[in-house]
Design an enzyme around this catalytic site. Structure first.
Site, PDB file in Angstrom:
ATOM      1  N   CYS A 162      44.840  47.012  47.114  1.00  0.00           N
ATOM      2  CA  CYS A 162      45.661  47.519  48.070  1.00  0.00           C
ATOM      3  C   CYS A 162      45.918  48.948  48.072  1.00  0.00           C
ATOM      4  CB  CYS A 162      47.058  46.946  48.011  1.00  0.00           C
ATOM      5  SG  CYS A 162      46.956  45.101  48.145  1.00  0.00           S
ATOM      6  N   ARG A 170      38.595  51.497  48.970  1.00  0.00           N
ATOM      7  CA  ARG A 170      38.876  50.489  47.818  1.00  0.00           C
ATOM      8  C   ARG A 170      38.776  49.006  48.393  1.00  0.00           C
ATOM      9  NH1 ARG A 170      42.400  52.322  43.916  1.00  0.00           N
ATOM     10  NH2 ARG A 170      42.260  54.493  43.597  1.00  0.00           N
ATOM     11  N   TRP A 217      44.823  43.921  50.364  1.00  0.00           N
ATOM     12  CA  TRP A 217      43.843  42.602  50.100  1.00  0.00           C
ATOM     13  C   TRP A 217      44.572  41.794  49.496  1.00  0.00           C
ATOM     14  CZ3 TRP A 217      41.565  40.873  45.406  1.00  0.00           C
ATOM     15  CH2 TRP A 217      40.384  40.525  45.277  1.00  0.00           C
ATOM     16  N   ASN A 239      52.102  47.215  46.201  1.00  0.00           N
ATOM     17  CA  ASN A 239      50.873  47.078  45.677  1.00  0.00           C
ATOM     18  C   ASN A 239      51.374  46.173  44.565  1.00  0.00           C
ATOM     19  OD1 ASN A 239      49.343  48.330  47.677  1.00  0.00           O
ATOM     20  ND2 ASN A 239      49.023  49.993  46.135  1.00  0.00           N
ATOM     21  N   GLY A 240      50.487  45.107  44.189  1.00  0.00           N
ATOM     22  CA  GLY A 240      50.748  44.449  42.985  1.00  0.00           C
ATOM     23  C   GLY A 240      50.991  42.938  43.121  1.00  0.00           C
ATOM     24  N   GLU A 265      23.263  44.239  35.291  1.00  0.00           N
ATOM     25  CA  GLU A 265      23.903  45.345  35.990  1.00  0.00           C
ATOM     26  C   GLU A 265      23.184  45.409  37.354  1.00  0.00           C
ATOM     27  OE1 GLU A 265      26.285  46.702  36.799  1.00  0.00           O
ATOM     28  OE2 GLU A 265      25.742  48.545  38.010  1.00  0.00           O
ATOM     29  N   LYS A 316      24.549  44.684  40.960  1.00  0.00           N
ATOM     30  CA  LYS A 316      24.417  45.578  42.155  1.00  0.00           C
ATOM     31  C   LYS A 316      23.826  45.149  43.400  1.00  0.00           C
ATOM     32  CE  LYS A 316      26.480  48.149  41.213  1.00  0.00           C
ATOM     33  NZ  LYS A 316      27.358  48.706  40.458  1.00  0.00           N
ATOM     34  N   GLU A 331      26.123  42.400  45.027  1.00  0.00           N
ATOM     35  CA  GLU A 331      27.233  42.770  45.657  1.00  0.00           C
ATOM     36  C   GLU A 331      27.023  43.596  47.092  1.00  0.00           C
ATOM     37  OE1 GLU A 331      29.768  45.390  43.358  1.00  0.00           O
ATOM     38  OE2 GLU A 331      28.095  46.179  42.698  1.00  0.00           O
ATOM     39  N   HIS A 374      13.476  28.800  30.189  1.00  0.00           N
ATOM     40  CA  HIS A 374      14.367  27.384  29.563  1.00  0.00           C
ATOM     41  C   HIS A 374      15.178  26.822  30.655  1.00  0.00           C
ATOM     42  CE1 HIS A 374      13.036  28.068  25.465  1.00  0.00           C
ATOM     43  NE2 HIS A 374      13.252  29.402  25.704  1.00  0.00           N
ATOM     44  N   LYS A 412      37.743  48.138  45.157  1.00  0.00           N
ATOM     45  CA  LYS A 412      37.191  49.310  44.188  1.00  0.00           C
ATOM     46  C   LYS A 412      38.239  49.148  42.845  1.00  0.00           C
ATOM     47  CE  LYS A 412      34.816  52.778  42.964  1.00  0.00           C
ATOM     48  NZ  LYS A 412      33.574  52.407  42.559  1.00  0.00           N
TER      49      LYS A 412
HETATM   50  C1  F6R Z   1      30.570  46.766  40.657  1.00  0.00           C
HETATM   51  C2  F6R Z   1      31.946  47.254  40.103  1.00  0.00           C
HETATM   52  C3  F6R Z   1      33.017  46.501  39.281  1.00  0.00           C
HETATM   53  C4  F6R Z   1      33.698  47.315  38.560  1.00  0.00           C
HETATM   54  C5  F6R Z   1      34.816  46.285  37.677  1.00  0.00           C
HETATM   55  C6  F6R Z   1      35.661  46.934  36.924  1.00  0.00           C
HETATM   56  O1  F6R Z   1      29.923  47.862  41.096  1.00  0.00           O
HETATM   57  O2  F6R Z   1      32.388  48.542  40.438  1.00  0.00           O
HETATM   58  O3  F6R Z   1      32.161  45.338  38.764  1.00  0.00           O
HETATM   59  O4  F6R Z   1      32.810  47.764  37.363  1.00  0.00           O
HETATM   60  O5  F6R Z   1      35.761  46.043  38.825  1.00  0.00           O
HETATM   61  O6  F6R Z   1      36.299  48.023  37.262  1.00  0.00           O
HETATM   62  P1  F6R Z   1      36.637  49.389  36.343  1.00  0.00           P
HETATM   63  O7  F6R Z   1      35.586  50.006  35.719  1.00  0.00           O
HETATM   64  O8  F6R Z   1      37.369  50.275  37.160  1.00  0.00           O
HETATM   65  O9  F6R Z   1      37.702  48.635  35.233  1.00  0.00           O
END
Ligand code: F6R
Length: 603
Positions: free
Chosen positions: A2, A26, A73, A99-100, A480, A484, A487, A503, A598
């Site tokens: 949010c 975000r 959100w 927010n929260g 990773e 990537k 997502e 396995h 984000k």
């Molecule tokens: C994926 C991504 C998320 C963040 C995760 C942690 O591309 O960005 O998996 O890495 O939500 O976020 P931070 O690093 O802000 O604690």
């Protein structure tokens, strides 16, 4: 997650909408705005979907000198107009954005609001109804009623409240959710992220947990629920408003991938001295060298950066490192060694899961370091020490440059501790030279991006699923890489230790299933080649990304030369570009994948 923007004293509609647009990246599912022109007119508009929907719903005369806006959100209740913020009370006097998460909202609703007709499913509406109830029934002024509610609430919040009987004020409260007050000449602005209002002011007051404020266009009064009146000094932020713009790029994600060689060079210049020795605050290095075990906590991409950091720190310092998912560790705290040290890796510095762990670390009075991209973020403020990633704002939801920046900082930290402990490998490892090679190699790979576009088109875009495999550091990168790709492209992808596929999971390989192998590890490269043959024999389409040293002619991407420990910097580029092009070629919104946010400020 949010986003909040509010302003008093200036053309509120444009400033709030522009600010919200800057927070779009975000992730959110609905948005709303309340405007008051201070001449007796007020406007409340809420829309599901993009901010463009909200803009389109406003008529030209709906303007204001006071405004509060929100992108939501969904956490409590579906993304609908009724659930979107601002929320209002039964008398339509109070308007609130939040927010929260309010943990005890059901209890508050059942205890106090039995006779009030709630129009949404949200925790937030309970708060605005309660303020109204106390103001009406107990004849409290707004600030007193607001504080009374805050004292009853359990949970996280950043609130902006407007009372239309005194509309030239905005009341603010903050606890565990980010909120900054921007100070202007003849106006004051409030935002959950300074980035969204940098075009209005560069002077900010950091609000702290428990703060409640009353702002008008020329004044702000802050008090803390626990300590009473407080003086929070304003400071200038060192942020470049242009750093957050896309320039000529179609998507932020590609811009941020391309920026990585520059970020690595900057980190090397910032954190290594002219002789190549790390120059972090000696207190951090001293504290870490005394540890008998280092614990890294993180989520998502940052967790994957932590795994690579483990390999680097262990190699250079001989101190064992444990990497834990913050969402698990918060409630199943790991068994600790005698002298533990804690690292929190977090791009945003706001991740609620990581914060739960840090609170426990603080409760036990143990030393901690937050490595983050956001100066003044919650995890940075609450840890013993902070190191900044210096990567510039990362706008695309999928993290790219923060990932490689985190790994570069871990490498420099590893060298600092290794040198302090006089570990031969660390003493001899020329990190400055290695990071220069990494940046150069990254640039070459970025420049050759068309090849990745072709591979994504040929193998990925029409595939339902895909696999990444690797061993050692390559396995960590495979995790990773899979995150990537899935997502942003919605192709179901798994990252696997190459030897583990046989396995069980090999049963998923069908004709044409893409299996992308990462081969940099000097010890196991032949074994991974063997695993590639196994999947090819079962119909997989293999794509091979290999170090120059072990490359074969038929390999798809050959990485420039670099030491194995640094290979992640190079591998990161093709795996990020494959994800980017898979998403773009499928016509998806690369920067804002569905359902994602984000900065994840809920547990
Ligand atoms: C994926 C991504 C998320 C963040 C995760 C942690 O591309 O960005 O998996 O890495 O939500 O976020 P931070 O690093 O802000 O604690």
């Amino acid at each position: 997650m949010c986003g909040i923007v509010g302003i008093v004293g200036k053309s509120a509609r444009d400033i709030v909408l522009n600010g919200l647009s800057k927070l779009e990246y975000r992730g959110y599912d609905s948005a709303g705005i309340y405007l008051n022109d201070l001449k007796g007119h007020e406007y409340l508009t809420k829309k599901v979907g993009r901010i463009s929907n909200l803009k389109a719903a406003l008529t030209p005369d709906e303007q204001g000198l006071v405004g509060i806006g929100h992108t939501r959100w969904a956490t409590h209740g579906k993304p609908t107009e009724a659930n979107a913020h601002p929320h209002f009370d039964v008398t339509k006097r109070f308007y609130l954005v939040h927010n929260g998460v309010i943990e005890n909202f059901k209890e508050l609703r059942d205890n106090y609001l039995q006779n009030v007709n709630l129009v949404s499913d949200t925790d937030t509406e309970v708060i605005v109804q309660l303020v109204s109830l106390f103001a009406r029934e107990e004849k409290l002024d707004t600030l007193t009623a607001f504080k009374k509610v805050l004292n009853l609430v359990r949970g996280s919040y950043a609130f902006l409240l407007v009372d239309n009987t005194q509309p030239d004020h905005i009341f603010i409260a903050k606890n565990k959710s980010p909120m900054m007050l921007g100070v202007g000449d003849g106006f004051n602005v409030i935002a959950s992220d300074a980035l969204s209002v940098l075009d209005q002011t560069q002077t900010f007051v950091d609000l702290q947990d428990g703060d409640v404020a009353d702002i008008t266009k020329d004044s702000y009064k802050i008090e803390n629920l626990e300590t009473g009146a407080v003086d929070r000094p304003a400071h200038k932020v060192n942020l470049d408003p242009d750093a957050a713009s896309k320039g000529t790029y179609e998507f932020y994600m590609l811009k941020e991938i391309d920026e990585q060689p520059g970020v690595i060079r900057k980190l090397s210049q910032t954190y290594l001295d002219s002789e190549g020795h790390p120059n972090f605050d000696p207190k951090i290095v001293d504290a870490m060298s005394q540890a008998d075990r280092i614990y890294i906590f993180a989520a998502g991409t940052s967790y994957h950066a932590g795994l690579v950091g483990k390999a680097m720190i262990e190699k250079m310092t001989n101190i064992p490192v444990e990497v834990d998912l913050a969402s698990e560790a918060g409630y199943h705290f790991p068994m600790l060694s005698k002298n533990p040290f804690f690292i929190f890796l977090t791009q945003s510095g706001e991740t609620a899961d990581s914060r739960v762990v840090l609170k426990e670390v603080n409760r036990r009075n143990l030393p901690s370091l937050t490595i983050t991209n956001v100066e003044g973020s919650t995890l940075s403020r609450e840890a013993t020490y902070t190191i900044l990633l210096q990567a510039g704002p990362e706008i695309a939801v999928a993290s790219t440059k923060a990932y490689t920046a985190q790994i570069a900082v871990e490498a420099i930290l590893a060298k600092a501790i290794g040198e302090k402990l006089n570990v031969e490998f660390a003493n001899e490892f020329d990190l400055r030279e290695e990071l220069a090679l990494a940046a150069e190699g990254m640039q070459q790979l970025v420049d050759g991006k068309e090849k990745l576009q072709e591979l994504a088109k040929k193998y990925l875009i029409s595939s339902r699923n895909a696999f990444y495999i690797g061993r050692g550091i390559d396995y960590y990168v495979a995790l990773e890489a899979a995150l990537k790709l899935k997502e942003v492209s919605y192709i179901q992808t798994e990252g696997f230790a190459a030897g583990e596929l046989k396995h069980g999971t090999i049963s998923l390989i069908e004709d044409g299933t893409p299996v992308i192998a990462i081969i940099n590890d000097p010890v196991t490269n032949e074994l991974t080649r063997g695993n590639v043959q196994e999947v090819e024999a079962r119909g997989a389409s293999a794509i091979i990304i290999a170090a120059k040293e072990f490359a074969r002619e038929s390999d798809d991407i050959v990485l420039p030369e670099i030491s194995y420990l640094m290979s992640v910097f190079l591998t990161a580029i093709p795996i990020q570009l494959l994800a980017y092009y898979a998403s773009k070629e499928k016509g998806l919104d690369v920067d804002k994948p569905r359902n994602l946010a984000k900065s994840v400020t809920v547990e």
